[in-house]
Design a protein around this motif. Sequence first.
Motif, mmCIF file in Angstrom:
data_model
loop_
_atom_site.group_PDB
_atom_site.id
_atom_site.type_symbol
_atom_site.label_atom_id
_atom_site.label_comp_id
_atom_site.label_asym_id
_atom_site.label_seq_id
_atom_site.Cartn_x
_atom_site.Cartn_y
_atom_site.Cartn_z
ATOM 1 N N ARG A 262 4.109 -22.620 -51.405
ATOM 2 C CA ARG A 262 5.146 -23.565 -51.061
ATOM 3 C C ARG A 262 4.840 -24.096 -49.670
ATOM 4 O O ARG A 262 4.494 -23.339 -48.750
ATOM 5 C CB ARG A 262 6.540 -22.924 -51.073
ATOM 6 C CG ARG A 262 6.912 -22.359 -52.437
ATOM 7 C CD ARG A 262 8.391 -22.036 -52.506
ATOM 8 N NE ARG A 262 9.205 -23.241 -52.395
ATOM 9 C CZ ARG A 262 9.430 -24.071 -53.395
ATOM 10 N NH1 ARG A 262 8.884 -23.856 -54.580
ATOM 11 N NH2 ARG A 262 10.172 -25.141 -53.227
ATOM 12 N N TYR A 263 4.962 -25.416 -49.493
ATOM 13 C CA TYR A 263 4.567 -26.070 -48.247
ATOM 14 C C TYR A 263 5.780 -26.741 -47.598
ATOM 15 O O TYR A 263 6.699 -27.195 -48.283
ATOM 16 C CB TYR A 263 3.495 -27.138 -48.506
ATOM 17 C CG TYR A 263 2.181 -26.582 -49.026
ATOM 18 C CD1 TYR A 263 1.141 -26.289 -48.149
ATOM 19 C CD2 TYR A 263 1.998 -26.371 -50.387
ATOM 20 C CE1 TYR A 263 -0.067 -25.794 -48.626
ATOM 21 C CE2 TYR A 263 0.788 -25.880 -50.869
ATOM 22 C CZ TYR A 263 -0.235 -25.582 -49.981
ATOM 23 O OH TYR A 263 -1.424 -25.094 -50.460
ATOM 24 N N ARG A 264 5.705 -26.836 -46.280
ATOM 25 C CA ARG A 264 6.717 -27.577 -45.521
ATOM 26 C C ARG A 264 6.005 -28.418 -44.486
ATOM 27 O O ARG A 264 5.077 -27.952 -43.797
ATOM 28 C CB ARG A 264 7.682 -26.598 -44.827
ATOM 29 C CG ARG A 264 8.738 -27.314 -43.973
ATOM 30 C CD ARG A 264 9.750 -26.349 -43.435
ATOM 31 N NE ARG A 264 9.150 -25.384 -42.534
ATOM 32 C CZ ARG A 264 9.756 -24.317 -42.059
ATOM 33 N NH1 ARG A 264 10.992 -24.047 -42.448
ATOM 34 N NH2 ARG A 264 9.150 -23.504 -41.217
ATOM 35 N N LEU A 265 6.416 -29.684 -44.358
ATOM 36 C CA LEU A 265 5.843 -30.553 -43.332
ATOM 37 C C LEU A 265 6.410 -30.168 -41.976
ATOM 38 O O LEU A 265 7.580 -29.835 -41.856
ATOM 39 C CB LEU A 265 6.165 -32.029 -43.634
ATOM 40 C CG LEU A 265 5.601 -32.608 -44.929
ATOM 41 C CD1 LEU A 265 5.986 -34.074 -45.049
ATOM 42 C CD2 LEU A 265 4.086 -32.458 -44.984
ATOM 43 N N LEU A 266 5.581 -30.225 -40.955
ATOM 44 C CA LEU A 266 6.014 -29.885 -39.601
ATOM 45 C C LEU A 266 6.289 -31.133 -38.809
ATOM 46 O O LEU A 266 5.523 -32.088 -38.880
ATOM 47 C CB LEU A 266 4.941 -29.052 -38.902
ATOM 48 C CG LEU A 266 4.639 -27.696 -39.573
ATOM 49 C CD1 LEU A 266 3.502 -27.002 -38.839
ATOM 50 C CD2 LEU A 266 5.885 -26.806 -39.573
#
Length: 448
Positions: A444-448
Amino acid sequence: MTIRIRKKGRGGAQQMYTIGIVGPSLSIDRTLHALSDLELELRFETFPYEHARETADIIRRSRDNVHGWVFTGPIPYLSAQAVLLEHEHATYCPPTGGSLYKAILQAVYTLGRPVERLSIDMPDNDSWGMRDSLRELAFSEDQVHKYLFSVDYSVEDMVEHHARLWQEGTTEAAFTCLYAVYEGLVKLKVPVFKIDATKIDSMQAVRMLVERIRSSAFKDSQLGVLMLEMDRLHEEVQKTTERYRLQHLELKIKSLLLEHCDRIDGSLHQDGTGRYLMFGSRGQMQRSVEELNATITQLELDTGLKALAGIGFGETALVAENNARKAILYAKESKSGGVVLFEADGTIIEASAEQEPLAYHYLSHDTKLLKKLNRAGVSIRTYQKIKAYMRRIGREEVTAAELASGLSMTTRHVQRILGSLTECGAAEITGSELHSRRGRPSNRYRLL
């Protein structure tokens, strides 16, 4: 229910706008009372609900009957974001620090003593600056018991939270932003005080909404240029031995385009083989995107060819046409199909028949971000598109498969993009999940 506020301001007669007010019944009544002194020509349509989850259905049913929306708080406003269209105008009446101070003064007056220990609920994004206001009042963390809620709030849980703290003697009073919670605590005889937007805040929010509606009406007078291309038309004609094949195809195409041209009161011109230009007003073109998608589908069925459409807007025909050419280039790159709109400020809107429109900007002035994306080999447009999609679905974290499905890309391609963004520090892996016993878990990815 329809309520009309018709007052003549200093500028003389004004256009009458219909504004929809969405929220709990008591909150709507308070908002209408606050707006009763507005010097504007307005008609209010009220849409009360029992729970904020009803907001989306209200908008879908009634959007054609109003010029703009006023939500009585941030919860219905946030609930509406998933269904509000790009051209729709909406605002909410936000309680501010002054609203909190007013509620505390009411508590002091009612209880006859200062309130030193309290419970309070507030949105988890703190869009009202409530925490800053509490710090200004010099309340310590031990004195204030916060309940942070989101769109999927539970009234029962919030009532239980406030009531339990008061019954245990931990707090002296409860402060709430929601009428349903207020009514629940009143029934339990818990000292409770409602945090409401002030009359000035409500009036200012509606004034700004009306100004945006007026500005949009002016914007509607901009020119719009629709550019449509039938992909590989020449190649298709060269494959066949039928005489007049090209003319027959072009007659089919022009017949369907003329029908659409009639709907938007525009004019049709041919720009070479397989390319057509349609000129009209911005407002008409924006309102007919759904019909244009249906026309494209029919074109593809009748001709067996892929149809690409881009719409550009501008103050002049030249600017609008140049933007239409940019839009058609993005339409060729996009795998999701549908119509691509290119705004004068560089905003790109992808409007497919199956999904809600996706709006994003292809430019950025964030030099640090641009350096990271350059190292990752990812374009700013791709990054902005991913960001816009995650904002549309209301998620901060997503898997490559979910993103690929939403953006009509292959999972492998999205995995490469997210991997590159993670390596350059523009994204991070927040966890993984396993959908079945076999196979590898999905990050699972999250933009910073």
